[in-house]
Design a protein around this motif. Structure first.
Motif, PDB file in Angstrom:
ATOM      1  N   TRP A   1      34.268  18.711  74.664  1.00 58.70           N
ATOM      2  CA  TRP A   1      34.767  17.497  75.307  1.00 58.70           C
ATOM      3  C   TRP A   1      35.853  16.855  74.446  1.00 58.70           C
ATOM      4  CZ3 TRP A   1      32.122  12.219  74.902  1.00 58.70           C
ATOM      5  CH2 TRP A   1      32.735  11.293  75.742  1.00 58.70           C
ATOM      6  N   ARG A   2      35.608  16.797  73.143  1.00 57.62           N
ATOM      7  CA  ARG A   2      36.595  16.214  72.221  1.00 57.62           C
ATOM      8  C   ARG A   2      37.864  17.050  72.183  1.00 57.62           C
ATOM      9  NH1 ARG A   2      36.687  15.537  65.836  1.00 57.62           N
ATOM     10  NH2 ARG A   2      38.390  14.057  65.802  1.00 57.62           N
TER      11      ARG A   2
ATOM     12  N   ARG B   1      39.848  16.493  75.401  1.00 61.44           N
ATOM     13  CA  ARG B   1      40.529  15.198  75.401  1.00 61.44           C
ATOM     14  C   ARG B   1      41.697  15.194  74.430  1.00 61.44           C
ATOM     15  NH1 ARG B   1      37.443  10.560  74.074  1.00 61.44           N
ATOM     16  NH2 ARG B   1      39.171   9.442  74.981  1.00 61.44           N
TER      17      ARG B   1
ATOM     18  N   ARG C   1      45.038  16.550  75.811  1.00 58.22           N
ATOM     19  CA  ARG C   1      45.834  15.652  76.645  1.00 58.22           C
ATOM     20  C   ARG C   1      46.574  14.607  75.808  1.00 58.22           C
ATOM     21  NH1 ARG C   1      41.722  13.290  80.129  1.00 58.22           N
ATOM     22  NH2 ARG C   1      40.269  14.897  79.632  1.00 58.22           N
ATOM     23  N   GLN C   2      46.006  14.228  74.677  1.00 57.41           N
ATOM     24  CA  GLN C   2      46.575  13.146  73.894  1.00 57.41           C
ATOM     25  C   GLN C   2      47.563  13.625  72.836  1.00 57.41           C
ATOM     26  OE1 GLN C   2      43.063  11.377  72.362  1.00 57.41           O
ATOM     27  NE2 GLN C   2      42.498  10.425  74.294  1.00 57.41           N
TER      28      GLN C   2
END
Length: 188
Positions: free
Chosen positions: A104-105, A108, A111-112
């Protein structure tokens, strides 16, 4: 190794990641203990605790299966409590939860961050997540009484250690992809 320590530190310091790890560990442990027969129905209601056999905690009753030391009745549920079986179940669940939180990390972060991680990073966690089910899936097949259960019973002693190894390798691979420059520099 330090890449994995950093990843675990980052996961445990975030409340959302910690919730995923703890929730997965608890859910997996309950499912595992139910499938191996430590948790079952048949309680008479109410709460009853009895721990008369602590001296049997290290007695083995099979490959990575240990004798129960007590009985916990909670409403309709009965748990023949074995501390080592519970520890194994929570450990596997925690590793599975850490893999989920790491994926999950990583997802994410992709995308960042303008620098994209390797495209196979999410696929690296897939074997680890499948390994998390390697213990429970054969037990579920045996519990359901499907014809393939006999051949899976032969593999049962190997499933817990192999699952643990695959979950650790998946977590290590996520840690390396999480910090690729640092990991290569340190020799991880």
């Amino acid at each position: 190794m330090s890449a994995m320590v950093r990843l675990l530190g980052a996961l445990l310091s975030r409340p959302a990641s910690l919730a995923v790890i703890l929730g997965t560990a608890l859910g997996y442990a309950l499912l595992y203990l139910w499938l191996v027969g430590d948790i079952a129905g048949g309680g008479r209601g109410g709460l009853r605790l009895a721990f008369p056999a602590w001296e049997r905690a290290f007695e083995s009753r099979g490959a990575l299966r240990f004798e129960p030391v007590g009985l916990i009745e909670l409403g309709p549920w009965v748990w023949t409590f074995s501390p080592l079986d519970t520890l194994i179940a929570l450990g596997l669940g925690g590793l599975l939860g850490a893999n989920l939180a790491g994926l999950w990390r990583l997802r994410r972060a992709a995308r960042q961050c303008p620098v994209k991680p390797p495209s196979g990073a999410l696929l690296a966690g897939l074997p680890a997540l499948l390994a998390g089910g390697a213990c429970c899936a054969p037990l579920l097949v045996i519990w359901l009484g499907l014809p393939i259960a006999g051949s899976l019973a032969v593999l049962a002693p190997w499933l817990v250690p192999l699952s643990c190894l695959a979950l650790l390798l998946g977590l290590w691979r996520l840690a390396v992809w999480q910090s690729p420059g640092e990991a290569r520099k340190e020799g991880d």
